[in-house]
Design an enzyme around this catalytic site. Structure first.
Site, PDB file in Angstrom:
ATOM      1  N   PRO A 133      -6.667  -0.722   0.399  1.00  0.00           N
ATOM      2  CA  PRO A 133      -5.480  -0.440  -0.404  1.00  0.00           C
ATOM      3  C   PRO A 133      -4.209  -0.111   0.385  1.00  0.00           C
ATOM      4  O   PRO A 133      -3.716   1.021   0.388  1.00  0.00           O
ATOM      5  CB  PRO A 133      -5.925   0.731  -1.278  1.00  0.00           C
ATOM      6  CG  PRO A 133      -6.957   1.431  -0.459  1.00  0.00           C
ATOM      7  CD  PRO A 133      -7.663   0.351   0.315  1.00  0.00           C
ATOM      8  N   CYS A 134      -3.648  -1.117   0.999  1.00  0.00           N
ATOM      9  CA  CYS A 134      -2.404  -0.939   1.741  1.00  0.00           C
ATOM     10  C   CYS A 134      -1.245  -0.585   0.823  1.00  0.00           C
ATOM     11  O   CYS A 134      -0.218  -0.071   1.280  1.00  0.00           O
ATOM     12  CB  CYS A 134      -2.092  -2.184   2.573  1.00  0.00           C
ATOM     13  SG  CYS A 134      -1.941  -3.686   1.598  1.00  0.00           S
ATOM     14  N   HIS A 135      -1.402  -0.816  -0.478  1.00  0.00           N
ATOM     15  CA  HIS A 135      -0.346  -0.443  -1.424  1.00  0.00           C
ATOM     16  C   HIS A 135      -0.167   1.074  -1.492  1.00  0.00           C
ATOM     17  O   HIS A 135       0.849   1.543  -1.995  1.00  0.00           O
ATOM     18  CB  HIS A 135      -0.646  -1.012  -2.824  1.00  0.00           C
ATOM     19  CG  HIS A 135      -1.880  -0.450  -3.461  1.00  0.00           C
ATOM     20  ND1 HIS A 135      -3.136  -0.985  -3.235  1.00  0.00           N
ATOM     21  CD2 HIS A 135      -2.050   0.598  -4.303  1.00  0.00           C
ATOM     22  CE1 HIS A 135      -4.019  -0.277  -3.923  1.00  0.00           C
ATOM     23  NE2 HIS A 135      -3.395   0.687  -4.569  1.00  0.00           N
TER      24      HIS A 135
END
Length: 169
Positions: A133-135
């Site tokens: 989850p780079c968001h």
């Protein structure tokens, strides 16, 4: 290697998964364009053949969008990169939903507080979006920063993870 590609509908639009023969997600994102998913991988890491099919990871995506934010945590991924990239991608998976970090905090988590640009680069090179989850990494001050699949999707993911009732489901 032959990979399976599957596209499903989500509240944030089409979501496509590319999964290897061992059910590991190679790449994923909010698009119905298979080429957009394949080009998230370095040419050397792209599968020799791709066929359309169903993946186990799709159930985790559906569960995530049904409110089980932890459903994506146990899905296996396969990423190829440097030791620092590998460490960064592993650290991204440890960021809890609703608890985003800044790029500076993410760099500090990696043991290199001054390596903010390197931390941002790790996020930018992340192919299995959602599962890694780079968001959940933001600019200092809370600005969204970048996201390969668009800032609208990033904002909706963060809002969903923060528990904003109007955006759930």
């Amino acid at each position: 290697m032959t990979a399976i590609i599957q596209t499903l509908d989500t509240p944030d639009g089409a979501f496509t998964l590319l999964v290897d023969a061992d059910d590991r997600v190679l790449a994923s994102g909010w698009t119905a364009d298979a080429d957009a998913i394949l080009t998230r991988l370095r040419a050397a890491d792209r599968p020799a053949a791709v066929r359309t099919g169903e993946t186990d990871a799709a159930a985790a995506v559906a569960a995530y969008y049904d409110g089980d934010l932890a459903a994506i945590d146990s899905v296996a991924v396969s990423q190829h990169g440097t030791a620092m990239q590998q460490a960064g991608w592993a650290a991204l998976r440890r960021i809890a939903p609703g608890r985003p970090l800044t790029y500076a905090e993410f760099a500090a988590e990696l043991g290199s507080p001054s390596a903010v640009r390197a931390a941002a680069s790790i996020c930018a090179r992340n192919a299995p979006a959602l599962f890694v989850p780079c968001h959940r990494v933001l600019r200092t001050g809370g600005a969204l920063g970048g996201f390969a699949w668009g800032l609208d999707v990033k904002r909706r993911l963060l809002d969903r993870e923060a528990g904003v009732p109007a955006l759930l489901g």
